[in-house]
Design a protein around this motif. Sequence first.
Motif, PDB file in Angstrom:
ATOM      1  N   THR A   2       0.847  -1.194   0.000  1.00 32.68           N
ATOM      2  CA  THR A   2       0.000   0.000   0.000  1.00 32.68           C
ATOM      3  C   THR A   2       0.880   1.242   0.000  1.00 32.68           C
ATOM      4  OG1 THR A   2      -0.081   0.069   2.401  1.00 32.68           O
ATOM      5  CG2 THR A   2      -1.839  -1.144   1.306  1.00 32.68           C
ATOM      6  N   ASP A   3       0.370   2.273  -0.574  1.00 34.27           N
ATOM      7  CA  ASP A   3       1.103   3.534  -0.604  1.00 34.27           C
ATOM      8  C   ASP A   3       0.181   4.627  -0.061  1.00 34.27           C
ATOM      9  OD1 ASP A   3       2.530   5.785  -1.054  1.00 34.27           O
ATOM     10  OD2 ASP A   3       3.069   5.291  -3.118  1.00 34.27           O
ATOM     11  N   GLU A  71       6.077  14.200  -0.527  1.00 34.13           N
ATOM     12  CA  GLU A  71       6.547  13.542  -1.756  1.00 34.13           C
ATOM     13  C   GLU A  71       7.965  13.990  -2.116  1.00 34.13           C
ATOM     14  OE1 GLU A  71       3.628  13.705  -4.929  1.00 34.13           O
ATOM     15  OE2 GLU A  71       2.868  11.787  -4.177  1.00 34.13           O
TER      16      GLU A  71
END
Length: 108
Positions: A2-3, A71
């Motif tokens: 999962t991210d 990110e």
Amino acid sequence: MTDPLARRRRETVELVAALTRRLDSILESAAYTTNDDEHDPEGVTVAFERAQVAGLLEQARTELRELDAAERRLAAGTYGLCARCGDPIGQGRLEALPAATTCIRCAR
Ligand SMILES: [Zn+2]
């Protein structure tokens, strides 16, 4: 695998778009009603809803900026490390708060 970061970012992008559309439609319907906000009960409701949606939109945009920063940390290889003590941030915490910059001990 999962991210959570990518998933949360996608959800937040959608939320920003949905709230923007909602704010636009409120502003659009307000344009057809009277400008007499103070004496028109409808106008007060519209003003209240507009302020509420604008607040939610601001929150979603802030979260999006935090997710973008996360990110960049991911690209730089520092994602998941506490900004204060340098220890890894727990997996459970990152799943709940993908944009977290500190471990649970430092956040307390
Ligand atoms: Zn820490």
